[in-house]
Design a protein around this motif. Sequence first.
Motif, PDB file in Angstrom:
ATOM      1  N   SER A   1       0.848  -1.197   0.000  1.00 35.73           N
ATOM      2  CA  SER A   1       0.000   0.000   0.000  1.00 35.73           C
ATOM      3  C   SER A   1       0.879   1.242   0.000  1.00 35.73           C
ATOM      4  O   SER A   1       2.060   1.167   0.318  1.00 35.73           O
ATOM      5  CB  SER A   1      -0.895   0.002   1.243  1.00 35.73           C
ATOM      6  OG  SER A   1      -0.112   0.119   2.411  1.00 35.73           O
ATOM      7  N   TYR A   2       0.294   2.343  -0.375  1.00 36.25           N
ATOM      8  CA  TYR A   2       0.977   3.629  -0.234  1.00 36.25           C
ATOM      9  C   TYR A   2       0.040   4.569   0.517  1.00 36.25           C
ATOM     10  O   TYR A   2      -1.145   4.250   0.703  1.00 36.25           O
ATOM     11  CB  TYR A   2       1.417   4.205  -1.586  1.00 36.25           C
ATOM     12  CG  TYR A   2       0.313   4.436  -2.587  1.00 36.25           C
ATOM     13  CD1 TYR A   2      -0.357   5.636  -2.678  1.00 36.25           C
ATOM     14  CD2 TYR A   2      -0.058   3.424  -3.476  1.00 36.25           C
ATOM     15  CE1 TYR A   2      -1.360   5.840  -3.604  1.00 36.25           C
ATOM     16  CE2 TYR A   2      -1.056   3.603  -4.410  1.00 36.25           C
ATOM     17  CZ  TYR A   2      -1.707   4.816  -4.480  1.00 36.25           C
ATOM     18  OH  TYR A   2      -2.708   5.012  -5.393  1.00 36.25           O
TER      19      TYR A   2
ATOM     20  N   LEU B   1     -18.225   7.433   4.275  1.00 34.81           N
ATOM     21  CA  LEU B   1     -17.987   7.244   2.835  1.00 34.81           C
ATOM     22  C   LEU B   1     -16.671   6.511   2.571  1.00 34.81           C
ATOM     23  O   LEU B   1     -16.563   5.736   1.623  1.00 34.81           O
ATOM     24  CB  LEU B   1     -17.981   8.598   2.116  1.00 34.81           C
ATOM     25  CG  LEU B   1     -19.343   9.262   1.919  1.00 34.81           C
ATOM     26  CD1 LEU B   1     -19.182  10.679   1.402  1.00 34.81           C
ATOM     27  CD2 LEU B   1     -20.203   8.454   0.942  1.00 34.81           C
ATOM     28  N   MET B   2     -15.704   6.744   3.449  1.00 34.45           N
ATOM     29  CA  MET B   2     -14.401   6.072   3.283  1.00 34.45           C
ATOM     30  C   MET B   2     -14.531   4.556   3.409  1.00 34.45           C
ATOM     31  O   MET B   2     -13.717   3.810   2.898  1.00 34.45           O
ATOM     32  CB  MET B   2     -13.400   6.591   4.325  1.00 34.45           C
ATOM     33  CG  MET B   2     -12.741   7.909   3.965  1.00 34.45           C
ATOM     34  SD  MET B   2     -11.873   7.903   2.397  1.00 34.45           S
ATOM     35  CE  MET B   2     -10.516   6.812   2.738  1.00 34.45           C
ATOM     36  N   LYS B   3     -15.569   4.143   4.148  1.00 37.15           N
ATOM     37  CA  LYS B   3     -15.791   2.696   4.308  1.00 37.15           C
ATOM     38  C   LYS B   3     -16.431   2.088   3.073  1.00 37.15           C
ATOM     39  O   LYS B   3     -16.508   0.879   2.930  1.00 37.15           O
ATOM     40  CB  LYS B   3     -16.713   2.445   5.511  1.00 37.15           C
ATOM     41  CG  LYS B   3     -16.062   2.704   6.835  1.00 37.15           C
ATOM     42  CD  LYS B   3     -17.063   2.411   7.927  1.00 37.15           C
ATOM     43  CE  LYS B   3     -16.528   2.767   9.291  1.00 37.15           C
ATOM     44  NZ  LYS B   3     -17.553   2.635  10.313  1.00 37.15           N
ATOM     45  N   LYS B   4     -16.942   2.956   2.201  1.00 32.70           N
ATOM     46  CA  LYS B   4     -17.674   2.459   1.028  1.00 32.70           C
ATOM     47  C   LYS B   4     -16.915   2.679  -0.273  1.00 32.70           C
ATOM     48  O   LYS B   4     -17.501   2.608  -1.345  1.00 32.70           O
ATOM     49  CB  LYS B   4     -19.036   3.149   0.949  1.00 32.70           C
ATOM     50  CG  LYS B   4     -19.964   2.762   2.079  1.00 32.70           C
ATOM     51  CD  LYS B   4     -21.236   3.557   2.011  1.00 32.70           C
ATOM     52  CE  LYS B   4     -22.123   3.244   3.211  1.00 32.70           C
ATOM     53  NZ  LYS B   4     -23.241   4.178   3.311  1.00 32.70           N
TER      54      LYS B   4
ATOM     55  N   MET C   1      -9.241   1.419   0.401  1.00 34.57           N
ATOM     56  CA  MET C   1      -8.560   2.531   1.070  1.00 34.57           C
ATOM     57  C   MET C   1      -8.966   2.522   2.535  1.00 34.57           C
ATOM     58  O   MET C   1     -10.142   2.305   2.836  1.00 34.57           O
ATOM     59  CB  MET C   1      -8.972   3.861   0.446  1.00 34.57           C
ATOM     60  CG  MET C   1      -8.476   4.063  -0.961  1.00 34.57           C
ATOM     61  SD  MET C   1      -8.477   5.804  -1.419  1.00 34.57           S
ATOM     62  CE  MET C   1      -9.987   5.919  -2.289  1.00 34.57           C
ATOM     63  N   LYS C   2      -8.000   2.733   3.399  1.00 34.16           N
ATOM     64  CA  LYS C   2      -8.331   2.742   4.824  1.00 34.16           C
ATOM     65  C   LYS C   2      -7.650   3.906   5.510  1.00 34.16           C
ATOM     66  O   LYS C   2      -6.480   4.202   5.247  1.00 34.16           O
ATOM     67  CB  LYS C   2      -7.857   1.440   5.476  1.00 34.16           C
ATOM     68  CG  LYS C   2      -8.680   0.246   5.048  1.00 34.16           C
ATOM     69  CD  LYS C   2      -8.930  -0.678   6.201  1.00 34.16           C
ATOM     70  CE  LYS C   2     -10.141  -1.530   5.928  1.00 34.16           C
ATOM     71  NZ  LYS C   2     -10.490  -2.378   7.037  1.00 34.16           N
TER      72      LYS C   2
ATOM     73  N   VAL D   1      -5.620  13.704   7.461  1.00 28.59           N
ATOM     74  CA  VAL D   1      -6.030  12.295   7.361  1.00 28.59           C
ATOM     75  C   VAL D   1      -5.013  11.514   6.533  1.00 28.59           C
ATOM     76  O   VAL D   1      -4.677  11.909   5.413  1.00 28.59           O
ATOM     77  CB  VAL D   1      -7.429  12.167   6.687  1.00 28.59           C
ATOM     78  CG1 VAL D   1      -7.938  10.737   6.756  1.00 28.59           C
ATOM     79  CG2 VAL D   1      -8.427  13.126   7.302  1.00 28.59           C
ATOM     80  N   ASP D   2      -4.519  10.431   7.110  1.00 29.20           N
ATOM     81  CA  ASP D   2      -3.652   9.511   6.353  1.00 29.20           C
ATOM     82  C   ASP D   2      -4.500   8.360   5.851  1.00 29.20           C
ATOM     83  O   ASP D   2      -5.198   7.708   6.639  1.00 29.20           O
ATOM     84  CB  ASP D   2      -2.545   8.950   7.258  1.00 29.20           C
ATOM     85  CG  ASP D   2      -1.456   9.977   7.496  1.00 29.20           C
ATOM     86  OD1 ASP D   2      -1.430  10.994   6.779  1.00 29.20           O
ATOM     87  OD2 ASP D   2      -0.633   9.759   8.407  1.00 29.20           O
ATOM     88  N   VAL D   3      -4.415   8.129   4.573  1.00 34.55           N
ATOM     89  CA  VAL D   3      -5.204   7.040   3.976  1.00 34.55           C
ATOM     90  C   VAL D   3      -4.255   6.034   3.322  1.00 34.55           C
ATOM     91  O   VAL D   3      -3.398   6.409   2.528  1.00 34.55           O
ATOM     92  CB  VAL D   3      -6.190   7.602   2.912  1.00 34.55           C
ATOM     93  CG1 VAL D   3      -6.991   6.482   2.277  1.00 34.55           C
ATOM     94  CG2 VAL D   3      -7.120   8.626   3.532  1.00 34.55           C
TER      95      VAL D   3
END
Lengths: 182, 245
Positions: free
Chosen positions: B137-138, B157-160, B165-166, B185-187
């Motif tokens: 991952s990056y 929305l990040m969960k969908k 992406m987490k 926010v780090d994704v």
Amino acid sequence: MSVIRINLLPDEIKAERSKSSKSSLVSRLSILIIIVIVLVTFAVITISAISTVNLNQKKAKLKEAMDNVSLLNETEGLVVILKDRIKDINGILSSEALDGEMFLAVSDKLPPLVRLNTFTSDIKGTVNLTGETTDTQSLDDFLNSLLGVEVGLKKVEGGTFNSIAQNTNGVIKFDLSLKLSK
Amino acid sequence: VSVATNMNKKALIKLKPILDNPKFKLVALPGVVGLVVILLVAFVIVPQILNITKINQQMSETDTKSNFFESKITLLQSINSSEYQSDFKTSLVALPGDYEIPDSIGELLSILNSAQFKLESISLSGLAGSADKSVPSYKIRVDISGEGNNLKQFISLMKKTPRLMKISSLSVNYLRNSKDIVASVDVDVYYKALPGSIGDINQKISSLTESDKETLKLIKNNLQTIPIPQEGASSAFGHKQDPFK
């Protein structure tokens, strides 16, 4: 009526005949053994030959099956890669996105009189909150409500105030670290 | 020749008493038979029996392999290739074979836009990957600002996201006397290169399970919720063309 047998031959001839019959018996037995062993040999060789033929047939069938699998290798590749990718996707989906969950949990439990200034959290489960309130009871309620909250597979075990101070206006500023179970 | 014949005759004359001996007659034939039996057993019967055992073992192994390949062929023939290809494309949406940076950033910006956040800055790191991770991952770091209440929507929305992406780190600063926040926010964005080979012909395969189908369905549903922005298309970004404004 009983039969009476009388051997009138001389003893020398009797002994010779006895030897001769023994020799004949040995010869017959030897011939019988050699016939049996030759038959067994032929039987074993025949079974071995038949088995070899059967094995070659089965090997040919196996090769045909392998060739057929090779013809379908594009489909096989598709299935293998797809399964592998779904396994990876499931692995990532089942892992936790702790920060988002933690933020949602904190937001839900936040009393009206408590205001957050900062919220910091990372993947290691470190959660730090700074904020202010004018009501100590609200702050106490906030901390109590957070205890035991489940965040994914983890649970809020406790909280530590790194600092807490009240200014002349009666505003209490706090710096709180939450401890999550491992 | 005559000398040799004479020698043979002499030898026969010498052997005659032995050959005429009744005891010799009694043991000669059984002796020869015994010798033949030993030779046949040692050099023909035992090796052949061992060979038969080995052949039977090979036949058993060949049968097992044949059955395995037959069942594999049956399974592969029962698979709907076009359906699997479509599923494979779906899986590549969630876990692409490469970084696909424009797509991941586009998706993230689309979410930020939906949550009505303003993008202050964006940076990428960890593109070198990590050897110890099975799925590399990056990291994309976004500094955002907007109304605090919208952060919940952003997290939901990040969960969908169709793309995997987490959120790995979240830092929120609540602005004084305002409902607004500034957050960092780090994704983590995941990808995995496609394998160069599919492995061994002897490997077992299985068709998609119900769980696998559920995962694909989830990705498809997420794709409908948050479509991946197409290159050159601005519709997915909503009304905000430039997220930095």
